[in-house]
Design a protein around this motif. Structure first.
Motif, PDB file in Angstrom:
ATOM      1  N   ALA A 119      -4.742  12.747 -18.946  1.00 14.28           N
ATOM      2  CA  ALA A 119      -4.163  11.172 -17.478  1.00 14.28           C
ATOM      3  C   ALA A 119      -5.187  11.509 -16.642  1.00 14.28           C
ATOM      4  CB  ALA A 119      -3.190  12.106 -16.822  1.00 14.28           C
ATOM      5  N   VAL A 171      -9.150 -11.501  -8.622  1.00 11.15           N
ATOM      6  CA  VAL A 171      -9.360 -11.343  -6.992  1.00 11.15           C
ATOM      7  C   VAL A 171     -10.014 -11.464  -7.254  1.00 11.15           C
ATOM      8  CG1 VAL A 171      -9.384  -9.806  -5.346  1.00 11.15           C
ATOM      9  CG2 VAL A 171      -7.313  -9.590  -6.765  1.00 11.15           C
ATOM     10  N   LEU A 198       2.615   6.375  -6.795  1.00  9.02           N
ATOM     11  CA  LEU A 198       1.533   7.628  -7.426  1.00  9.02           C
ATOM     12  C   LEU A 198       2.035   9.004  -6.893  1.00  9.02           C
ATOM     13  CD1 LEU A 198      -2.099   6.120  -6.152  1.00  9.02           C
ATOM     14  CD2 LEU A 198      -1.175   6.665  -8.341  1.00  9.02           C
ATOM     15  N   PHE A 242      -7.265   3.989  -4.656  1.00 10.02           N
ATOM     16  CA  PHE A 242      -5.765   3.873  -3.571  1.00 10.02           C
ATOM     17  C   PHE A 242      -6.482   4.447  -2.480  1.00 10.02           C
ATOM     18  CE2 PHE A 242      -2.549   6.339  -1.039  1.00 10.02           C
ATOM     19  CZ  PHE A 242      -1.732   5.829  -0.651  1.00 10.02           C
ATOM     20  N   ALA A 256      -8.666   1.244  -1.005  1.00 10.16           N
ATOM     21  CA  ALA A 256      -8.200  -0.331  -0.690  1.00 10.16           C
ATOM     22  C   ALA A 256      -7.944   0.079   1.598  1.00 10.16           C
ATOM     23  CB  ALA A 256      -6.355   0.006  -1.207  1.00 10.16           C
ATOM     24  N   VAL A 257      -8.101   0.838   1.389  1.00  8.29           N
ATOM     25  CA  VAL A 257      -7.427   1.086   2.845  1.00  8.29           C
ATOM     26  C   VAL A 257      -9.261   0.902   3.961  1.00  8.29           C
ATOM     27  CG1 VAL A 257      -6.178   1.698   4.161  1.00  8.29           C
ATOM     28  CG2 VAL A 257      -7.980   3.758   2.647  1.00  8.29           C
ATOM     29  N   PHE A 297      -9.575  -0.559  -9.742  1.00  7.50           N
ATOM     30  CA  PHE A 297      -8.330  -0.592 -10.188  1.00  7.50           C
ATOM     31  C   PHE A 297      -8.404  -1.613 -12.088  1.00  7.50           C
ATOM     32  CE2 PHE A 297      -6.482  -0.184  -5.868  1.00  7.50           C
ATOM     33  CZ  PHE A 297      -5.288   0.502  -6.443  1.00  7.50           C
ATOM     34  N   VAL A 356       4.376  11.366 -21.553  1.00  5.62           N
ATOM     35  CA  VAL A 356       5.121  11.814 -19.810  1.00  5.62           C
ATOM     36  C   VAL A 356       6.249  12.122 -19.680  1.00  5.62           C
ATOM     37  CG1 VAL A 356       3.108  10.114 -18.862  1.00  5.62           C
ATOM     38  CG2 VAL A 356       6.056   9.030 -19.139  1.00  5.62           C
ATOM     39  N   GLY A 357       5.966  13.011 -18.798  1.00  9.68           N
ATOM     40  CA  GLY A 357       7.779  13.540 -17.805  1.00  9.68           C
ATOM     41  C   GLY A 357       8.644  14.943 -18.643  1.00  9.68           C
ATOM     42  N   PHE A 384       1.629  11.820 -10.574  1.00 11.87           N
ATOM     43  CA  PHE A 384       1.184  12.523 -10.414  1.00 11.87           C
ATOM     44  C   PHE A 384       1.629  14.356  -9.249  1.00 11.87           C
ATOM     45  CE2 PHE A 384      -1.508   8.785 -11.510  1.00 11.87           C
ATOM     46  CZ  PHE A 384      -2.052   9.584 -12.516  1.00 11.87           C
ATOM     47  N   PHE A 422       1.027  -1.616   0.332  1.00 10.57           N
ATOM     48  CA  PHE A 422      -0.494   0.152  -0.035  1.00 10.57           C
ATOM     49  C   PHE A 422       0.839   0.909   0.340  1.00 10.57           C
ATOM     50  CE2 PHE A 422      -2.818   3.112   2.274  1.00 10.57           C
ATOM     51  CZ  PHE A 422      -4.376   2.961   1.635  1.00 10.57           C
ATOM     52  N   TRP A 436      -7.408   6.069 -10.274  1.00  8.71           N
ATOM     53  CA  TRP A 436      -5.756   5.488  -9.037  1.00  8.71           C
ATOM     54  C   TRP A 436      -5.982   6.053  -8.072  1.00  8.71           C
ATOM     55  CZ3 TRP A 436      -1.205   4.026 -13.109  1.00  8.71           C
ATOM     56  CH2 TRP A 436      -0.831   3.034 -12.773  1.00  8.71           C
ATOM     57  N   PHE A 437      -6.574   7.025  -7.601  1.00  9.43           N
ATOM     58  CA  PHE A 437      -6.812   7.487  -6.515  1.00  9.43           C
ATOM     59  C   PHE A 437      -7.268   6.946  -5.519  1.00  9.43           C
ATOM     60  CE2 PHE A 437      -2.793  10.513  -8.184  1.00  9.43           C
ATOM     61  CZ  PHE A 437      -2.281  10.678  -6.649  1.00  9.43           C
ATOM     62  N   ILE A 457      -4.554  -8.838 -12.458  1.00  6.60           N
ATOM     63  CA  ILE A 457      -4.842  -9.402 -11.480  1.00  6.60           C
ATOM     64  C   ILE A 457      -6.103  -8.830 -10.377  1.00  6.60           C
ATOM     65  CG2 ILE A 457      -3.614  -7.881  -9.542  1.00  6.60           C
ATOM     66  CD1 ILE A 457      -0.880  -8.198 -11.004  1.00  6.60           C
ATOM     67  N   ILE A 487      -7.432   8.780 -15.558  1.00  4.32           N
ATOM     68  CA  ILE A 487      -6.657   7.908 -15.000  1.00  4.32           C
ATOM     69  C   ILE A 487      -6.602   8.242 -13.985  1.00  4.32           C
ATOM     70  CG2 ILE A 487      -3.990   6.424 -15.383  1.00  4.32           C
ATOM     71  CD1 ILE A 487      -4.128   6.610 -17.914  1.00  4.32           C
ATOM     72  N   ALA A 488      -6.286   9.332 -13.527  1.00  3.40           N
ATOM     73  CA  ALA A 488      -5.676   9.625 -11.956  1.00  3.40           C
ATOM     74  C   ALA A 488      -6.930   9.946 -10.781  1.00  3.40           C
ATOM     75  CB  ALA A 488      -5.602  11.605 -11.802  1.00  3.40           C
ATOM     76  N   LEU A 499       0.509  12.645 -25.609  1.00  2.00           N
ATOM     77  CA  LEU A 499       1.222  13.515 -23.819  1.00  2.00           C
ATOM     78  C   LEU A 499       2.434  12.779 -23.935  1.00  2.00           C
ATOM     79  CD1 LEU A 499       0.918  15.423 -21.707  1.00  2.00           C
ATOM     80  CD2 LEU A 499       0.040  13.120 -20.916  1.00  2.00           C
ATOM     81  N   ASN A 502       4.078  18.126 -16.289  1.00  2.55           N
ATOM     82  CA  ASN A 502       3.988  17.861 -17.014  1.00  2.55           C
ATOM     83  C   ASN A 502       3.802  16.089 -15.612  1.00  2.55           C
ATOM     84  OD1 ASN A 502       3.169  15.679 -18.709  1.00  2.55           O
ATOM     85  ND2 ASN A 502       4.288  16.095 -20.874  1.00  2.55           N
ATOM     86  N   LEU A 503       3.228  15.289 -16.375  1.00  5.54           N
ATOM     87  CA  LEU A 503       2.994  13.910 -15.428  1.00  5.54           C
ATOM     88  C   LEU A 503       4.020  13.245 -15.617  1.00  5.54           C
ATOM     89  CD1 LEU A 503       0.322  11.661 -14.421  1.00  5.54           C
ATOM     90  CD2 LEU A 503       0.608  11.183 -16.797  1.00  5.54           C
ATOM     91  N   PHE A 504       4.514  12.575 -14.457  1.00 10.12           N
ATOM     92  CA  PHE A 504       5.635  11.761 -14.070  1.00 10.12           C
ATOM     93  C   PHE A 504       6.978  12.876 -14.573  1.00 10.12           C
ATOM     94  CE2 PHE A 504       3.673   7.655 -14.791  1.00 10.12           C
ATOM     95  CZ  PHE A 504       4.440   7.264 -14.006  1.00 10.12           C
ATOM     96  N   THR A 505       6.833  14.022 -14.439  1.00 10.75           N
ATOM     97  CA  THR A 505       8.021  15.176 -14.507  1.00 10.75           C
ATOM     98  C   THR A 505       8.946  14.544 -12.956  1.00 10.75           C
ATOM     99  OG1 THR A 505       6.650  16.832 -15.735  1.00 10.75           O
ATOM    100  CG2 THR A 505       8.997  17.402 -14.649  1.00 10.75           C
ATOM    101  N   HIS A 506       9.808  14.549 -13.418  1.00  9.84           N
ATOM    102  CA  HIS A 506      11.131  14.119 -12.916  1.00  9.84           C
ATOM    103  C   HIS A 506      11.667  15.375 -11.897  1.00  9.84           C
ATOM    104  CE1 HIS A 506      14.392  13.345 -15.437  1.00  9.84           C
ATOM    105  NE2 HIS A 506      13.462  12.810 -15.996  1.00  9.84           N
ATOM    106  N   LEU A 550       0.985   8.730 -23.430  1.00  9.57           N
ATOM    107  CA  LEU A 550      -0.671   8.295 -23.688  1.00  9.57           C
ATOM    108  C   LEU A 550      -0.853   9.212 -25.001  1.00  9.57           C
ATOM    109  CD1 LEU A 550      -1.537   9.416 -20.524  1.00  9.57           C
ATOM    110  CD2 LEU A 550      -0.751   7.243 -20.878  1.00  9.57           C
ATOM    111  N   LEU A 604       2.472   1.181  -3.489  1.00  8.76           N
ATOM    112  CA  LEU A 604       1.665   2.311  -4.400  1.00  8.76           C
ATOM    113  C   LEU A 604       1.618   4.031  -4.557  1.00  8.76           C
ATOM    114  CD1 LEU A 604      -0.514   1.784  -6.637  1.00  8.76           C
ATOM    115  CD2 LEU A 604      -2.296   1.307  -5.202  1.00  8.76           C
TER     116      LEU A 604
END
Lengths: 178, 456
Positions: free
Chosen positions: B3, B139, A86, B14, B17-18, B109, B58-59, A90, A79, B10-11, B135, B6-7, B56, A98-102, B69, A82
């Motif tokens: 995105a 489940v 994330l 997340f 899940a708890v 998910f 990414v990064g 984000f 958990f 995903w969130f 996956i 997807i975001a 797009l 941008n997404l995933f910019t490092h 994407l 994840l």
């Protein structure tokens, strides 16, 4: 009859499992770190680390997995992983990137420690490592626990039946195999 | 913009899940998350419809270096289809009472995986999202935890892991022969690749998707799994997860391997024919509702394969249209099949008529599109096959319906909430049948986003 005598070979398996636990983690971490210069990444590292821990369960039984901290906290680790992955993906969006910019960015100077660069994708990779590790250990542990619980329930039923019939367990033809 | 769906998923997954998904607030939160994902996908779809495909990297990497994407109308149609089916199944389960705390999170998910894989422009990333949804499916299939469900889960996991390995081998083969993982670059490079390696990679990928789809020679796992799982899970598997197979065949076949697809057209049509006839005959001989539906699913994907085999703008449009109709039909039938009461019975009847191709239920649109393609291409055998398949499906759906009505008289009524969910779904199917223009327009645009369809 099983081909291996469990009494005789369990010792070998058990000591082998114990010896290999630490090296498997060292190798996992090495694979994760060298992924920045060579083949390897958090995913394969997670699988190797998980195999090291799961081997303990195979050698000592699933109860052992309940004892080892690394396997008890596996679901939490996946958990956390994840969450880390994330966030690295984000959070840049919040800063208008941008997404995933490092960070440090492309063509910027990053601090090095051997082959390891201190850049945010390392955090992402640690996240992937934790997800894979946590999912493998947590998932297989859950399945094994359920399996063992059912076998124990069945054996208990057999035992009760055999005692009420007045027979002894030694006559029991259904041998207990885990 | 790309995105956002997807975001959101995903969130949402997340956070859920708890939370304890068996509690009502958490369960409804998951419905809200999925709904907002659908709304953001729709907003994205409007932009794509007006301005054309978006991409797009990414990064902040330049296009061609970073992972991309990429969204076109085909992606939008499939994303909305999968998310819609998931939403129906999720609401059904929430109204009926969620049995496992993890269920809502897992559905989200799966939505993430299904959305991600249609949005990505990178072959390996496709595999990653594909595995996220698989996956989640593993489940979901074991959800219920009775020995019967566990056995079904085991078969499902074994066969589909094999399929995933095939797909991964195929991706590696493509990477090895072209040197790229980006789908556009692979597409540009593919004509330069020698014929044999290209055919081999295409075949491996075809097998991988056929296993997911449950096409005739690869169908053996499907009936056991669909009969062993809960109705909402069966609806998700056949209405949402199977879309991976169709989307994969269209995207990889028409987009990346158009040359190989043309060469393999006779094989596709032969396999499709076998699937239609085999599925229909097996469905005729079965009695349990889920079993009939499982074999019907095997038969229905045959039509999609035939449409792909014919190809061209009309063929691809028919394939997409048939997928949309088939997924919604199967979702409706699996959900309403286990309910009692006259509302659920009416919804089931609409689904059954739709599969049989009786207007105004929307299923006839798919058959008609194929029929038109068959006539335009001058293939009398195909037209005859569609007639035969339609007649057989009419017979087995009618049998099923008659058995169901007999059962309903013997039993009471299911909760109203669940019945209302299936009625809503049935109304959507009827609505499409009565007013098909928006869907037909969307599907046509989706087919036009494939490069092969643009060249006459």
């Amino acid at each position: 009859m099983p081909a291996l005598n469990p009494q005789k070979h369990a010792g070998m398996l058990q000591s082998g499992a114990r010896i290999i636990l630490l090296p498997s983690w060292v190798i996992a971490i090495a694979i994760m770190l060298k992924g920045y210069a060579d083949v390897g990444d958090g995913f394969s590292a997670g699988v190797i680390a998980a195999l090291g821990v799961l081997l303990q369960g195979l050698a000592f039984g699933t109860d052992e997995l309940e004892q080892i901290t690394l396997s008890r906290i596996a679901p939490i680790l996946s958990f956390v992983g994840l969450g880390l992955a994330l966030l690295t993906a984000f959070v840049p969006i919040l800063f208008g990137e941008n997404l995933f910019t490092h960070w440090p960015g492309i063509n910027e100077h990053a601090v090095h420690f051997g082959v390891l660069e201190f850049i945010t994708p390392v955090v992402f990779d640690i996240g992937v490592f934790l997800i894979v590790y946590g999912f493998c250990v947590g998932g297989l542990h859950a399945i094994a626990r359920e399996e063992v619980r059912q076998v124990r329930l069945r054996d208990r039923g057999r035992y009760l039946r055999s005692t009420t019939r007045g027979g002894s367990l030694a006559d029991e033809s259904g041998e207990v195999r885990l | 913009m790309i995105a956002v769906p997807i975001a959101v998923l995903w969130f949402g997954g997340f956070v859920l899940a708890v939370l304890d998904g068996t509690r009502k607030p958490a369960a409804w939160l998951s419905v809200a998350v999925l709904t907002s994902a659908i709304l953001s996908t729709m907003a994205l779809g409007i932009t794509v419809y007006q301005d054309g495909p978006m991409s797009l990297a990414v990064g902040g990497w330049s296009l061609g270096v970073g992972i991309t994407l990429r969204v076109d109308m085909l992606s939008i149609v499939f994303a909305l289809l999968s998310q819609g089916v998931l939403l129906a199944a999720l609401i059904y389960e929430v109204v009926n009472g969620v049995g496992a705390r993890i269920y809502p999170a897992v559905v989200l998910f799966m939505g993430l995986g299904l959305t991600g894989l249609v949005f990505t422009g990178d072959a390996f990333n496709f595999y990653v999202f594909f595995e996220i949804s698989m996956i989640s499916a593993y489940v979901l299939v074991s959800y219920g935890e009775s020995p019967r469900q566990f056995r079904a889960a085991f078969v499902f996991i074994t066969v589909n892991l094999l399929g995933s390995v095939f797909f991964l081998i195929g991706i590696s083969a493509i990477y090895h022969t072209t040197g790229f993982l980006d789908m556009y670059r692979i597409r540009d490079q593919m004509p330069l690749v020698q014929e044999n390696p290209a055919i081999l990679s295409a075949t491996i990928i075809f097998v991988a998707f056929s296993i997911k789809l449950g096409l005739f020679p690869f169908h053996f796992w499907l009936p056991a799994v669909y009969t062993g799982t809960r109705p909402s899970v069966a609806a998700i598997l056949s209405g949402a997860l199977a879309n991976i197979g169709t989307y994969g065949l269209i995207r990889f076949g028409a987009d990346i391997f158009p040359r190989e697809l043309r060469q393999a057209a006779p094989v596709l049509i032969a396999l499709g024919t076998a699937s239609i006839i085999y599925g229909a005959i097996q469905a005729l001989s079965r009695h349990a509702t889920n079993e009939v539906l499982a074999y019907s699913a095997i038969g229905q994907v045959g039509y999609i394969l035939i449409a792909l085999g014919i190809g061209g703008p009309a063929g691809y449009a028919a394939a997409v249209l048939y997928t949309v109709l088939n997924s919604t039909n199967k979702a409706l039938l699996f959900l309403s099949g286990s309910l009692r009461g006259w509302l659920a019975g009416a919804a089931f009847a609409i689904g059954a008529f739709s599969v049989a191709g009786v207007p105004p239920a929307s299923g006839f649109l798919g058959k008609m599109a194929l029929f038109q393609v068959g006539i335009a291409e001058d293939r009398p055998m195909l037209v005859a096959l569609i007639f035969l398949g339609g007649a057989l499906s009419f017979v087995y759906m009618f049998q099923l319906y008659r058995r169901r009505t007999a059962e309903i008289e013997a039993h009471g009524s299911s909760p109203w909430g669940a019945q209302v969910v299936v009625v809503m779904l049935a109304l959507v199917i009827l609505g499409i049948g009565v007013w098909p223009d928006p869907l037909l327009n969307l599907v046509e645009r989706a087919a036009l986003s494939l490069p092969e369809a643009q060249v006459p």
